[in-house]
Design a protein around this motif. Structure first.
Motif, PDB file in Angstrom:
ATOM      1  N   ILE A   1       0.827   5.295   0.129  1.00  0.00           N
ATOM      2  CA  ILE A   1       0.010   6.402   0.642  1.00  0.00           C
ATOM      3  C   ILE A   1       0.771   7.667   0.038  1.00  0.00           C
ATOM      4  O   ILE A   1       1.668   8.133   0.451  1.00  0.00           O
ATOM      5  CB  ILE A   1      -0.175   6.606   2.264  1.00  0.00           C
ATOM      6  CG1 ILE A   1      -0.647   5.275   2.716  1.00  0.00           C
ATOM      7  CG2 ILE A   1      -0.982   7.918   2.483  1.00  0.00           C
ATOM      8  CD1 ILE A   1      -0.581   5.235   4.102  1.00  0.00           C
TER       9      ILE A   1
ATOM     10  N   ILE B   1      -3.223   4.841  -2.157  1.00  0.00           N
ATOM     11  CA  ILE B   1      -4.221   5.607  -1.611  1.00  0.00           C
ATOM     12  C   ILE B   1      -3.910   7.477  -1.719  1.00  0.00           C
ATOM     13  O   ILE B   1      -2.661   7.521  -1.293  1.00  0.00           O
ATOM     14  CB  ILE B   1      -4.131   5.275  -0.035  1.00  0.00           C
ATOM     15  CG1 ILE B   1      -4.684   3.839   0.010  1.00  0.00           C
ATOM     16  CG2 ILE B   1      -5.362   6.034   0.788  1.00  0.00           C
ATOM     17  CD1 ILE B   1      -4.967   3.228   1.113  1.00  0.00           C
TER      18      ILE B   1
ATOM     19  N   CYS C   1     -11.641   2.201   4.062  1.00  0.00           N
ATOM     20  CA  CYS C   1     -10.536   1.690   4.435  1.00  0.00           C
ATOM     21  C   CYS C   1     -10.904   0.282   4.885  1.00  0.00           C
ATOM     22  O   CYS C   1     -10.319  -0.667   4.440  1.00  0.00           O
ATOM     23  CB  CYS C   1      -9.743   2.443   5.450  1.00  0.00           C
ATOM     24  SG  CYS C   1      -8.722   3.725   4.853  1.00  0.00           S
TER      25      CYS C   1
ATOM     26  N   THR D   1      -1.901  -1.152  -4.187  1.00  0.00           N
ATOM     27  CA  THR D   1      -2.949  -0.317  -3.946  1.00  0.00           C
ATOM     28  C   THR D   1      -2.164   1.209  -3.592  1.00  0.00           C
ATOM     29  O   THR D   1      -1.353   1.160  -2.759  1.00  0.00           O
ATOM     30  CB  THR D   1      -3.742  -0.626  -2.647  1.00  0.00           C
ATOM     31  OG1 THR D   1      -4.576  -1.715  -2.803  1.00  0.00           O
ATOM     32  CG2 THR D   1      -4.928   0.617  -2.226  1.00  0.00           C
TER      33      THR D   1
ATOM     34  N   THR E   1      -6.640   2.130  -7.216  1.00  0.00           N
ATOM     35  CA  THR E   1      -6.350   3.393  -6.667  1.00  0.00           C
ATOM     36  C   THR E   1      -7.580   4.112  -5.953  1.00  0.00           C
ATOM     37  O   THR E   1      -8.682   3.807  -6.082  1.00  0.00           O
ATOM     38  CB  THR E   1      -6.202   4.233  -7.972  1.00  0.00           C
ATOM     39  OG1 THR E   1      -5.604   3.640  -8.963  1.00  0.00           O
ATOM     40  CG2 THR E   1      -5.772   5.599  -7.699  1.00  0.00           C
ATOM     41  N   VAL E   2      -7.188   4.526  -4.599  1.00  0.00           N
ATOM     42  CA  VAL E   2      -8.258   4.854  -3.752  1.00  0.00           C
ATOM     43  C   VAL E   2      -8.159   6.270  -3.090  1.00  0.00           C
ATOM     44  O   VAL E   2      -6.990   6.860  -3.016  1.00  0.00           O
ATOM     45  CB  VAL E   2      -8.254   3.964  -2.659  1.00  0.00           C
ATOM     46  CG1 VAL E   2      -9.149   4.244  -1.634  1.00  0.00           C
ATOM     47  CG2 VAL E   2      -8.089   2.743  -2.938  1.00  0.00           C
ATOM     48  N   SER E   3      -9.280   7.265  -3.144  1.00  0.00           N
ATOM     49  CA  SER E   3      -8.863   8.480  -2.789  1.00  0.00           C
ATOM     50  C   SER E   3      -9.981   8.590  -1.612  1.00  0.00           C
ATOM     51  O   SER E   3     -10.956   8.018  -1.287  1.00  0.00           O
ATOM     52  CB  SER E   3      -9.630   9.695  -3.706  1.00  0.00           C
ATOM     53  OG  SER E   3     -11.166   9.319  -4.155  1.00  0.00           O
ATOM     54  N   LEU E   4      -9.362   9.305  -0.653  1.00  0.00           N
ATOM     55  CA  LEU E   4     -10.265   9.551   0.608  1.00  0.00           C
ATOM     56  C   LEU E   4     -10.568  11.052   0.695  1.00  0.00           C
ATOM     57  O   LEU E   4      -9.553  12.140   0.443  1.00  0.00           O
ATOM     58  CB  LEU E   4      -9.247   9.453   1.831  1.00  0.00           C
ATOM     59  CG  LEU E   4      -8.636   8.033   1.951  1.00  0.00           C
ATOM     60  CD1 LEU E   4      -7.879   7.707   3.337  1.00  0.00           C
ATOM     61  CD2 LEU E   4      -9.699   6.698   1.892  1.00  0.00           C
TER      62      LEU E   4
ATOM     63  N   VAL F   1       0.799  -1.057  -0.108  1.00  0.00           N
ATOM     64  CA  VAL F   1       0.000  -0.021   0.091  1.00  0.00           C
ATOM     65  C   VAL F   1       0.603   1.172  -0.266  1.00  0.00           C
ATOM     66  O   VAL F   1       1.645   1.485   0.899  1.00  0.00           O
ATOM     67  CB  VAL F   1      -1.032  -0.027   1.300  1.00  0.00           C
ATOM     68  CG1 VAL F   1      -1.783   1.541   1.223  1.00  0.00           C
ATOM     69  CG2 VAL F   1      -2.051  -1.121   1.292  1.00  0.00           C
TER      70      VAL F   1
ATOM     71  N   ALA G   1      -5.363   6.245   7.235  1.00  0.00           N
ATOM     72  CA  ALA G   1      -5.049   5.154   6.297  1.00  0.00           C
ATOM     73  C   ALA G   1      -3.843   4.313   6.837  1.00  0.00           C
ATOM     74  O   ALA G   1      -3.737   3.146   6.632  1.00  0.00           O
ATOM     75  CB  ALA G   1      -4.748   5.835   4.802  1.00  0.00           C
TER      76      ALA G   1
END
Length: 314
Positions: free
Chosen positions: A10, A73, A166, A71, A101-104, A8, A24
């Motif tokens: 970040i 983030i 998450c 991944t 691909t992840v957005s917070l 992962v 995260a």
């Protein structure tokens, strides 16, 4: 599951908000004590030390690390009008290399700038959904959900919704039992939503209303019983109409829909963690028959129970 830990990365840039960044790292960087499977290999990636809210954060690696991650983030940005081009390019390249691909929160603006949300449903903090839609008209912005899972591209709304997403990722990777352990360690509700790409559910929020809190707990202990809305109203010492109004003001849904959602979640957990047959699971989750379970499960989750078990059983 492969013995190699899931990597992962970040992504970090100056002006990121420390809450989502720390959240995260807390979820993916620390395995619960009881977990025996390989946990995540987490790196904070950026071009230099940055200020994230109140804190100075030093990166573990450069942005090029994103292209080698499983991944990626992207936490929230304080300034959505000044998104670094090198961050956008690194996220785009990582996605093209196969990264999930992840957005917070407002990290969605980075994914949108990279073109990753074009044609997809996505969300961000409610205060910025109109702006996301205006700046990126090809994105199908949904302001009313906590998060959206499009398979390889996921977005969340703000703050607490970032935690929901998450935990959803942990559940996708390791199953609901381990996601529940993570949630228990963090003392947060273990929201578990979805079993297929682009399936969106708004989990029931925690609330401190005493009467409803007691009712929800009472109901969760009796999901195998043939409960009706009238049964719930009687337990709450309300009329059915009063319960419906009160329930919607607190949870945003109806008692019947909430009850069905909890039955589906119970069925999901049993499919993941037991060898019980569909008839047994239908009874234990209060669905009554295998036919009823299959109908509601497919309509809600998008796939049949047997397919779900093969996909998510660890």
């Amino acid at each position: 599951m492969s013995s190699a830990p899931h990597s992962v990365a970040i992504a970090m840039t100056d002006g990121m908000l420390h809450f989502e960044l720390a959240l995260a790292h807390e979820v993916f960087g620390h395995a619960p004590d009881a977990v025996q499977v390989p946990w995540y290999d987490v790196s904070i990636c950026g071009t230099q030390a940055v200020h994230a809210g109140l804190f100075r954060v030093d990166p573990d690696s450069g942005l090029d690390r994103l292209t080698r991650a499983d991944t990626v983030i992207v936490p929230a940005l304080a300034d959505i009008h000044d998104i670094p081009a090198d961050l956008v390019e690194a996220v785009r390249t990582a996605h093209e290399s196969g990264a999930r691909t992840v957005s917070l929160c407002t990290g969605a603006f980075v994914l949108a700038a990279a073109g990753l949300l074009d044609g997809l449903r996505a969300t961000t903090h409610w205060a910025h959904t109109d702006q996301l839609a205006a700046c990126h008209p090809r994105v199908q912005v949904d302001p009313d959900v906590l998060y959206v899972d499009n398979g390889r591209v996921l977005t969340s709304a703000g703050k607490a919704a970032a935690m929901d997403l998450c935990l959803h990722l942990v559940r996708r990777d390791h199953g609901s039992a381990i996601a529940n352990l993570v949630a228990r360690r963090l003392v947060v509700p273990p929201h578990r939503a979805g079993g297929q790409a682009q399936f969106v559910m708004t989990p029931v929020p925690a609330h401190h209303d005493h009467r409803l809190t007691e009712l929800l707990g009472w109901t969760m202990q009796r999901l195998d019983q043939p409960l009706t809305v009238e049964d719930l109203a009687r337990q709450a010492t309300m009329s059915s109409r009063q319960l419906a109004r009160h329930f919607h003001s607190v949870t945003g849904t109806t008692p019947l829909q909430w009850l069905l959602t909890q039955r589906i979640r119970r069925a999901q957990e049993l499919l993941e963690t037991t060898d019980d047959g569909i008839d047994t699971i239908a009874s234990a989750s209060g669905m009554g028959t295998a036919t009823t379970l299959r109908r509601h499960f497919r309509r809600t989750v998008g796939i049949p129970p047997d397919t779900y078990r093969r996909t998510f059983r660890k």
